[in-house]
Design a protein around this motif. Structure first.
Motif, PDB file in Angstrom:
ATOM      1  N   LEU A   1      57.620  50.128  31.842  1.00 16.59           N
ATOM      2  CA  LEU A   1      58.601  51.207  31.956  1.00 16.59           C
ATOM      3  C   LEU A   1      58.839  51.588  33.411  1.00 16.59           C
ATOM      4  O   LEU A   1      59.987  51.809  33.831  1.00 16.59           O
TER       5      LEU A   1
ATOM      6  N   ASP B   1      60.755  48.766  35.141  1.00 16.99           N
ATOM      7  CA  ASP B   1      62.122  48.756  34.630  1.00 16.99           C
ATOM      8  C   ASP B   1      62.964  49.844  35.294  1.00 16.99           C
ATOM      9  O   ASP B   1      64.078  49.581  35.770  1.00 16.99           O
ATOM     10  N   GLN B   2      62.441  51.057  35.355  1.00 19.14           N
ATOM     11  CA  GLN B   2      63.203  52.169  35.927  1.00 19.14           C
ATOM     12  C   GLN B   2      63.333  52.050  37.446  1.00 19.14           C
ATOM     13  O   GLN B   2      64.377  52.397  38.012  1.00 19.14           O
TER      14      GLN B   2
ATOM     15  N   GLY C   1      62.714  51.644  27.459  1.00 18.39           N
ATOM     16  CA  GLY C   1      63.325  51.570  28.779  1.00 18.39           C
ATOM     17  C   GLY C   1      64.837  51.655  28.723  1.00 18.39           C
ATOM     18  O   GLY C   1      65.472  52.373  29.509  1.00 18.39           O
TER      19      GLY C   1
ATOM     20  N   ALA D   1      63.530  45.560  30.791  1.00 19.26           N
ATOM     21  CA  ALA D   1      63.337  45.977  29.400  1.00 19.26           C
ATOM     22  C   ALA D   1      63.721  44.863  28.428  1.00 19.26           C
ATOM     23  O   ALA D   1      62.996  44.575  27.470  1.00 19.26           O
TER      24      ALA D   1
END
Length: 238
Positions: free
Chosen positions: A16, A19-20, A112, A195
């Motif tokens: 996560l 991904d962000q 995500g 994601a």
């Protein structure tokens, strides 16, 4: 048991976070349009290409109405809750750590992309004139100056776009039968994100390693098949 849980939670958190970080970096660093939204990574076969999609993984959509987007986001929420419930159930039943990690990959990938839809319209400025936000049939119109009035997507909670950036640019060799001299010959043209990759890896792990993950079920099935074969053999002999 707790060690298993911590391992999976760490894996989910890392996916996560990565991904962000990638999405926010791409969204704030890349220009839209022209060559400003691309960056070669590994020569001519892999690059970063900033786009946004209004649907599911790899750009799949359900339609242009507000209910289509809202339904898609709600489906994501339900799927994430179902995955979380299944994970807890398998963890309590003593499932293998590798299987729990595979479930964690799918969970983190779905979460995500949901984060984008939930919050990005509030975090980042919305420009209705950007091509990513155009949506014919939405019923929402915006004045885009020299481009005139354009239909754009709905905005708000659960309505945001998903940011994608990875693309393989390898093309089919010219000797394959389906090679099109005048068309796009990319082997895998979809543009994806961390994601999407996590979901794909998790699903592939489950498919390829299902015999390892479900040994009891496989043994039970084999025993039933053996009993059925033996019964048929006895009938034949009679």
């Amino acid at each position: 048991m707790k060690k298993q849980l911590y391992i999976v939670l760490i894996a989910v958190f890392c996916i996560l976070l990565l991904d962000q970080i990638m999405k926010i970096w791409v969204k704030t660093s890349f220009d839209i349009g022209g060559d400003g939204n691309t960056m070669p990574v590994f020569g001519s076969w892999f690059r970063l290409l900033y786009i946004e999609n209004q649907g599911m993984a790899f750009g799949t959509t359900f339609g242009s109405s507000i209910w289509a987007k809202l339904g898609l986001s709600i489906f994501r929420v339900i799927a994430i809750c179902a995955i979380a419930y299944y994970f807890v159930k398998q963890w309590r039943n003593g499932a293998k750590t590798e299987f729990l990690i595979a479930i964690g990959f799918v969970f983190s990938g779905a979460t995500g992309n949901l984060i984008d839809s939930m919050f990005y319209d509030f975090i980042f400025d919305y420009d209705p004139c950007i091509s990513f936000n155009h949506l014919e049939g939405s019923g929402v119109f915006s004045d885009c100056g020299q481009w005139g009035t354009i239909e754009t997507r709905h905005t708000g909670f659960l309505m945001g776009n998903v940011v994608d950036m990875f693309q393989f640019t390898v093309e089919w060799p010219s000797w394959v039968p389906w090679y099109d001299k005048n068309g796009d010959n990319q082997i895998f043209p979809a543009i994806w994100n961390v994601a999407d990759g996590a979901i794909s890896v998790g699903v592939i792990m489950i498919i390829l390693r299902q015999r390892k993950y479900f040994p009891k079920e496989n043994k039970k099935t084999a025993a039933v098949q053996a009993a059925s074969t033996e019964e048929n053999t006895d009938k034949t002999e009679e």
